[in-house]
Design a protein around this motif. Structure first.
Motif, PDB file in Angstrom:
ATOM      1  N   LEU A   1       3.399  23.256  28.343  1.00 51.02           N
ATOM      2  CA  LEU A   1       4.558  23.593  27.869  1.00 51.02           C
ATOM      3  C   LEU A   1       5.827  23.440  28.919  1.00 51.02           C
ATOM      4  N   GLU A   2       5.291  23.439  29.999  1.00 51.51           N
ATOM      5  CA  GLU A   2       6.133  23.056  31.131  1.00 51.51           C
ATOM      6  C   GLU A   2       6.398  21.743  31.193  1.00 51.51           C
ATOM      7  N   LEU A   3       5.394  20.681  30.901  1.00 50.15           N
ATOM      8  CA  LEU A   3       5.391  19.345  31.039  1.00 50.15           C
ATOM      9  C   LEU A   3       6.250  18.845  29.953  1.00 50.15           C
ATOM     10  N   TYR A   4       6.262  19.693  28.652  1.00 55.05           N
ATOM     11  CA  TYR A   4       6.925  19.131  27.490  1.00 55.05           C
ATOM     12  C   TYR A   4       8.464  19.387  27.734  1.00 55.05           C
ATOM     13  N   ASP A   5       8.920  20.856  28.314  1.00 60.25           N
ATOM     14  CA  ASP A   5      10.195  21.258  28.236  1.00 60.25           C
ATOM     15  C   ASP A   5      10.125  22.406  29.165  1.00 60.25           C
ATOM     16  N   PRO A   6      10.701  22.428  30.472  1.00 55.11           N
ATOM     17  CA  PRO A   6      10.456  23.289  31.293  1.00 55.11           C
ATOM     18  C   PRO A   6      11.479  24.666  30.903  1.00 55.11           C
ATOM     19  N   GLU A   7      12.351  24.324  29.698  1.00 52.85           N
ATOM     20  CA  GLU A   7      13.078  25.374  29.409  1.00 52.85           C
ATOM     21  C   GLU A   7      12.364  26.287  28.500  1.00 52.85           C
TER      22      GLU A   7
ATOM     23  N   LEU B   1       9.837  27.893  29.210  1.00 52.31           N
ATOM     24  CA  LEU B   1       9.028  28.883  29.995  1.00 52.31           C
ATOM     25  C   LEU B   1      10.259  30.012  30.209  1.00 52.31           C
ATOM     26  N   GLN B   2      11.578  29.669  29.720  1.00 52.21           N
ATOM     27  CA  GLN B   2      12.423  30.700  29.802  1.00 52.21           C
ATOM     28  C   GLN B   2      12.540  31.658  28.699  1.00 52.21           C
ATOM     29  N   LYS B   3      11.700  31.327  27.558  1.00 58.61           N
ATOM     30  CA  LYS B   3      11.483  32.194  26.498  1.00 58.61           C
ATOM     31  C   LYS B   3      10.851  33.390  26.784  1.00 58.61           C
ATOM     32  N   PRO B   4      11.130  34.720  26.297  1.00 59.67           N
ATOM     33  CA  PRO B   4      10.399  35.630  26.360  1.00 59.67           C
ATOM     34  C   PRO B   4       8.918  35.689  25.832  1.00 59.67           C
ATOM     35  N   ALA B   5       7.930  35.981  26.601  1.00 59.66           N
ATOM     36  CA  ALA B   5       6.497  35.635  26.114  1.00 59.66           C
ATOM     37  C   ALA B   5       5.441  36.984  26.152  1.00 59.66           C
ATOM     38  N   ILE B   6       4.718  36.806  25.307  1.00 62.77           N
ATOM     39  CA  ILE B   6       3.618  38.092  25.214  1.00 62.77           C
ATOM     40  C   ILE B   6       2.442  37.200  25.279  1.00 62.77           C
ATOM     41  N   LEU B   7       1.173  37.883  26.047  1.00 61.33           N
ATOM     42  CA  LEU B   7      -0.174  37.394  26.106  1.00 61.33           C
ATOM     43  C   LEU B   7      -0.948  38.220  25.312  1.00 61.33           C
ATOM     44  N   ALA B   8      -1.826  37.683  24.262  1.00 60.06           N
ATOM     45  CA  ALA B   8      -2.557  38.520  23.500  1.00 60.06           C
ATOM     46  C   ALA B   8      -4.010  37.912  23.690  1.00 60.06           C
ATOM     47  N   VAL B   9      -4.756  38.720  24.421  1.00 62.22           N
ATOM     48  CA  VAL B   9      -6.268  38.235  24.712  1.00 62.22           C
ATOM     49  C   VAL B   9      -7.153  38.633  23.475  1.00 62.22           C
TER      50      VAL B   9
ATOM     51  N   LEU C   1      -6.214  27.000  41.948  1.00 60.61           N
ATOM     52  CA  LEU C   1      -6.628  26.221  40.702  1.00 60.61           C
ATOM     53  C   LEU C   1      -6.488  24.461  41.009  1.00 60.61           C
ATOM     54  N   PRO C   2      -7.609  23.818  40.183  1.00 65.39           N
ATOM     55  CA  PRO C   2      -7.256  22.363  40.349  1.00 65.39           C
ATOM     56  C   PRO C   2      -5.909  21.754  39.963  1.00 65.39           C
ATOM     57  N   GLU C   3      -5.627  20.679  40.556  1.00 70.79           N
ATOM     58  CA  GLU C   3      -4.259  20.155  40.449  1.00 70.79           C
ATOM     59  C   GLU C   3      -3.983  19.780  38.785  1.00 70.79           C
ATOM     60  N   ASP C   4      -4.940  19.297  38.111  1.00 68.19           N
ATOM     61  CA  ASP C   4      -4.815  18.945  36.676  1.00 68.19           C
ATOM     62  C   ASP C   4      -4.318  19.920  35.822  1.00 68.19           C
ATOM     63  N   ILE C   5      -4.742  21.522  36.120  1.00 67.63           N
ATOM     64  CA  ILE C   5      -4.317  22.504  35.216  1.00 67.63           C
ATOM     65  C   ILE C   5      -3.284  23.623  36.123  1.00 67.63           C
ATOM     66  N   ARG C   6      -2.707  22.936  37.040  1.00 64.32           N
ATOM     67  CA  ARG C   6      -1.733  24.032  37.697  1.00 64.32           C
ATOM     68  C   ARG C   6      -0.396  23.774  37.270  1.00 64.32           C
ATOM     69  N   PRO C   7       0.186  24.880  36.901  1.00 61.57           N
ATOM     70  CA  PRO C   7       1.561  24.861  36.431  1.00 61.57           C
ATOM     71  C   PRO C   7       2.633  25.004  37.875  1.00 61.57           C
ATOM     72  N   GLU C   8       3.653  24.188  37.675  1.00 63.27           N
ATOM     73  CA  GLU C   8       4.558  24.364  38.819  1.00 63.27           C
ATOM     74  C   GLU C   8       5.152  25.718  38.794  1.00 63.27           C
ATOM     75  N   SER C   9       5.695  26.197  37.769  1.00 61.13           N
ATOM     76  CA  SER C   9       6.316  27.620  37.419  1.00 61.13           C
ATOM     77  C   SER C   9       5.400  28.331  36.480  1.00 61.13           C
ATOM     78  N   VAL C  10       5.220  29.523  36.745  1.00 61.69           N
ATOM     79  CA  VAL C  10       4.426  30.343  35.966  1.00 61.69           C
ATOM     80  C   VAL C  10       5.239  31.158  34.972  1.00 61.69           C
ATOM     81  N   ILE C  11       4.900  31.200  33.650  1.00 60.31           N
ATOM     82  CA  ILE C  11       5.762  32.060  32.588  1.00 60.31           C
ATOM     83  C   ILE C  11       5.452  33.441  32.929  1.00 60.31           C
TER      84      ILE C  11
END
Length: 387
Positions: free
Chosen positions: A271-277, A279-287, A316-326
């Motif tokens: 999501l960050e690479l597509y559009d960093p904005e 990540l500013q949306k409210p978010a919920i994590l369901a496992v 984490l490995p660089e290929d899965i490491r986000p710059e900003s965490v939601i």
């Protein structure tokens, strides 16, 4: 000869796409539109030509792009021409407009990339080709041609909740468990190949829309897999619901096995690479799939990790490491199959977060839940005065 015939017939059958691949969902249509030509004026009497008609889109809740495409495919959509001025009618009638009914969530793009407008509400309109002005003394009584454009109608689903997850995470099962939607469900990846939209109905008649979108894969931000055709629909959702398999995910034997936490962070990165904005949306994590044995410990470890997630990301490995965490407002364990544990709690969580979001964007709006709390407080206050 019979053998050859059977072989050719079998080959023809093999080319026939499977039923579940024949998607009826269309989210982009290209059209050629032309405004009407203005009518000619009458110099002798100073008569004015009629204005050419316009082509415009109007939002309609139950419309779809498939009907627009099937009706106008390969054709130029032309509005009516303005009427010429004449002795018996000095001012010519304007040309007839052409109205295209489109679903809500449409953005209209011109061939050069310019946005002509968007439609988010019922009855909202966007002019996509203006008619030419009629003949006047300033134009030597000559009518002008209308605008001609190649346009693209691009649909981005509007929903309160958008489901984000890897294939086979349980998004379709969750949609079926909490709404009236009937998506295709199976125990193999990529069951969902087109967006599904459901409505969560509550006992007090409130309704919340939720969109199940095709599963992401690594590289979706550069249009790998369903790529942009999925990610663009995330833009118009109010809240993101990340859903992850508690056991983790492996796309194929060629890909590494990702733990549940790694899949969430990888979704974060796409999501960050597509559009960093986003990540500013409210978010919920369901496992999901918490009905399996030994999953409580995994959920607990994920909650602990998000208390100091930045230190986890560094390992984490660089290929899965986000710059900003939601930042997740809530992390909850659920079992989407057959209305398992956590489903009712999740439905109530949607209401609470949407009310909080509405209060933040417009504090003057009084929502049903807020009104109920206020009335209950008033009753208690009156009761205490009586005693």
């Amino acid at each position: 000869m019979v053998f050859i015939f059977r072989t050719l017939f079998a080959a023809k059958e093999l080319k026939k796409p499977r039923n579940y691949l024949r998607s009826k969902f269309i989210d982009s249509v290209r059209l050629h539109v032309k405004g009407g030509t203005g009518g000619t004026g009458l110099p002798k009497f100073g008569g004015l030509g009629g204005q050419g008609g316009c082509v415009y889109c109007v939002g309609k809740e139950d419309a779809n792009l498939r009907s627009v495409m099937s009706k106008h495919r390969g054709k130029t959509i032309t509005a009516g021409h303005g009427e010429d001025s004449r002795k018996t009618k000095i001012v010519g009638n304007p040309g007839s407009d052409v109205k295209l009914e489109v679903p809500l969530g449409i953005t209209v793009y011109r061939d050069d990339g310019k946005v002509l407008g968007s439609i988010d509400k019922e009855g909202e309109t966007v002019i996509i080709a203006r008619g030419g002005p009629g003949g006047t003394p300033e134009t030597n009584f000559l009518g002008h041609f209308g605008q001609v454009h190649h346009i693209r109608l691009d649909l981005k689903l509007i929903a309160d909740i958008g489901l984000v997850g890897f294939p086979n995470a349980g998004k379709s099962s969750l949609l079926k468990a909490i709404s009236r939607a009937q998506p295709k469900i199976a125990n193999y990846p990529f069951t969902t190949i087109k967006p599904n939209k459901g409505i969560i109905a509550y006992k007090d008649l409130r309704q919340i829309s939720i969109a199940d979108l095709p599963g992401l894969i690594e590289g979706a931000h550069i249009n790998v897999g369903l790529g942009h055709s999925f990610l663009k629909h995330v833009e118009r959702t109010k809240i993101l619901l990340f859903i992850a398999d508690v056991q983790g995910f492996q796309l194929s034997h060629k890909h590494p096995m990702r733990s549940c936490l790694e899949t969430v962070l990888l979704l974060n990165r796409e999501l960050e690479l597509y559009d960093p904005e986003l990540l500013q949306k409210p978010a919920i994590l369901a496992v999901n799939k918490m009905d399996l044995p030994g999953t409580d410990a995994i959920l607990k470890s994920i909650k602990e990790a998000y208390k100091d997630i930045n230190s986890v990301v560094e390992t984490l490995p660089e290929d899965i490491r986000p710059e900003s965490v939601i930042a997740f407002d809530d992390i909850i364990g659920i079992s989407a199959l057959r209305r398992g544990p956590g489903i009712e709690e999740l439905k109530n969580l949607f209401r609470k977060r949407l009310d909080d979001l509405a209060d933040e964007t417009d504090p003057n709006i009084v929502h049903p839940s807020k009104l109920f709390r206020q009335s209950r407080a008033t009753v208690r206050e009156r009761g205490s005065k009586v005693t």
